[in-house]
Motif scaffolding. Structure first.
Motif, short mmCIF file in Angstrom:
data_model
loop_
_atom_site.label_atom_id
_atom_site.label_comp_id
_atom_site.label_asym_id
_atom_site.label_seq_id
_atom_site.Cartn_x
_atom_site.Cartn_y
_atom_site.Cartn_z
N UNK A 1 -10.77 -7.14 35.67
CA UNK A 1 -10.16 -8.14 36.56
C UNK A 1 -10.10 -7.40 37.73
N UNK A 2 -10.33 -6.22 37.87
CA UNK A 2 -9.98 -5.30 39.22
C UNK A 2 -11.27 -4.59 39.38
N UNK A 3 -11.27 -4.33 40.86
CA UNK A 3 -12.25 -3.22 41.26
C UNK A 3 -11.92 -1.81 40.91
N UNK A 4 -13.04 -0.89 40.38
CA UNK A 4 -12.76 0.31 39.85
C UNK A 4 -13.34 1.59 41.11
N UNK A 5 -12.87 2.71 41.13
CA UNK A 5 -13.10 3.62 41.76
C UNK A 5 -14.33 4.23 41.20
N UNK A 6 -15.41 4.19 41.78
CA UNK A 6 -16.51 4.70 41.41
C UNK A 6 -16.71 6.09 41.04
N UNK A 7 -16.28 6.94 41.62
CA UNK A 7 -16.17 8.34 41.80
C UNK A 7 -15.31 8.72 40.51
N UNK A 8 -14.27 8.10 40.31
CA UNK A 8 -13.48 8.36 39.34
C UNK A 8 -14.04 8.07 37.91
N UNK A 9 -14.65 7.01 37.92
CA UNK A 9 -15.42 6.62 36.73
C UNK A 9 -16.70 7.59 36.52
N UNK A 10 -17.40 8.18 37.57
CA UNK A 10 -18.34 9.03 37.41
C UNK A 10 -17.72 10.37 36.84
N UNK B 1 -22.62 0.22 41.18
CA UNK B 1 -22.60 0.68 39.63
C UNK B 1 -22.84 2.16 39.77
N UNK B 2 -22.76 2.62 38.48
CA UNK B 2 -22.99 4.03 38.03
C UNK B 2 -24.47 4.12 37.71
N UNK B 3 -25.12 5.09 38.36
CA UNK B 3 -26.50 5.43 37.97
C UNK B 3 -26.67 6.94 37.89
N UNK B 4 -26.99 7.24 36.56
CA UNK B 4 -26.92 8.87 36.59
C UNK B 4 -27.89 9.30 35.50
N UNK B 5 -28.40 10.55 35.56
CA UNK B 5 -29.41 10.94 34.61
C UNK B 5 -28.92 12.51 34.65
N UNK B 6 -28.83 12.91 33.14
CA UNK B 6 -28.56 14.26 33.13
C UNK B 6 -29.68 15.29 32.30
N UNK C 1 -31.31 12.27 30.03
CA UNK C 1 -30.39 10.86 29.62
C UNK C 1 -30.13 10.14 30.69
N UNK C 2 -30.83 9.10 30.88
CA UNK C 2 -30.57 8.26 32.19
C UNK C 2 -29.40 7.04 31.57
N UNK C 3 -28.32 6.84 32.47
CA UNK C 3 -27.35 5.90 32.12
C UNK C 3 -27.20 5.15 33.22
N UNK C 4 -27.17 3.67 33.05
CA UNK C 4 -26.62 2.70 33.79
C UNK C 4 -25.36 2.00 33.58
N UNK C 5 -24.42 1.89 34.20
CA UNK C 5 -23.15 1.34 33.90
C UNK C 5 -22.62 0.39 34.74
N UNK C 6 -22.49 -0.76 34.45
CA UNK C 6 -22.24 -1.62 35.48
C UNK C 6 -20.73 -1.63 35.84
N UNK C 7 -20.42 -1.26 36.89
CA UNK C 7 -18.97 -0.87 37.26
C UNK C 7 -18.20 -2.12 38.07
N UNK C 8 -18.63 -2.34 39.43
CA UNK C 8 -18.32 -3.31 40.35
C UNK C 8 -18.92 -4.54 40.71
N UNK C 9 -20.31 -4.38 40.14
CA UNK C 9 -21.18 -5.77 40.39
C UNK C 9 -20.36 -6.92 39.81
N UNK C 10 -20.77 -8.16 40.38
CA UNK C 10 -20.09 -9.33 39.85
C UNK C 10 -21.18 -10.32 39.79
#
Ligand code: BTN
Length: 246
Positions: free
Chosen positions: A157-166, A58-63, A131-140
């Motif tokens: 319904x499909x796996x995403x490229x986490x780097x591209x989502x970031x 998943x995406x775990x990010x702080x700005x 600003x902390x953001x947790x976005x569920x990307x590929x966890x099932x």
């Protein structure tokens, strides 16, 4: 571009928000510095909750921001712009994306992202924002018992490229923060309202008086939620003073 000029990726941290706070204390990081992690062993959520995220999924990010043009009374604009940026990203994958007040991101009735904003105030301005953001990307599979988690993988319904989502999220955050800098608060309010979960419809809620039917009217500039009851009376709620009944 302010957000994402410097991105630091960590494999494992306690919490990206905690790393960001330590950087502010010790290193004077540039505004817009982004910290990402593959895994947090003490990920923090709102109200002292923990944040579950399977390693690398998943995406775990702080700005880190220095929004000195924002007065403490207007600090909800930070929640608005971050929520809108995450909503922009999720809406690119699902038309059912919404912002659940104050700053959860939902797809349908399920939570896909959480936001933890930590501001510090100095005099009459915001000095620092994390600003902390947790976005569920590929966890099932979600194990923590959170009531209604969902991921982009499950929605599309499909796996995403986490780097591209970031990269996409950083771009969305930068666009929305630019609106804050330009003083476009009214547009941010309008677009936040347009994306607001359950706005303008009758739904069941509960407050200190019990369960009732109400309609979300608006979110005030200070972040309070205005809800009208069937008897025509409107009431303002702070966070945690009202529960949505799903
Ligand atoms: C919530 O409870 O909805 C807010 C969750 C926020 C989680 C994110 S993950 C990245 C950042 N680091 C943390 O420890 N929390 C936030």
């Amino acid at each position: 571009m302010i957000i994402g000029t410097y991105v630091r990726h960590c494999e494992k941290v306690s919490s990206t928000n905690t790393v960001a706070a330590a950087m502010i204390r010790d290193q004077a990081p540039a505004e817009g510095t982004v910290i990402t992690a593959s895994y947090q062993d003490s990920g923090r959520g709102q109200q002292g909750n923990s944040w579950e995220s399977e390693p690398g999924k998943n995406l775990l990010m702080s700005v880190i921001l220095y929004p000195v043009m924002v007065s403490p009374a207007d600090q909800f604009i930070i929640s608005r712009f971050v929520s809108l940026a995450v909503h922009d990203l999720v809406a690119g994958h699902s038309p059912a994306a919404r912002i659940k007040w104050p700053n959860d991101i939902y797809v349908g009735d399920d939570k896909i992202a959480g936001i933890l904003i930590e501001n510090s105030i100095m005099g009459d301005m915001l000095a620092t924002t994390i600003a902390g953001i947790g976005l569920n990307v590929n966890q099932q599979i979600f194990r923590s018992g959170a009531p209604n988690p969902v991921s982009l993988r499950q929605v599309t319904g499909w796996e995403l490229d986490l780097a591209a989502v970031t990269v996409d999220l950083i771009a969305a955050l930068d666009r929305r923060y630019d609106m804050v800098i330009r003083g476009e608060a009214a547009t941010l309010e309008r677009e936040y309202h347009k994306a607001l979960y359950r706005a303008g419809e009758w739904h069941r809620f509960s407050d200190d008086t019990g369960v009732f039917e109400g309609m979300i009217e608006m979110v005030m500039p200070d972040g309070m939620l205005s809800v009208r009851k069937r008897n025509g009376v409107s009431r303002l709620y702070a966070f945690r003073e009202i529960d949505y009944i799903l």
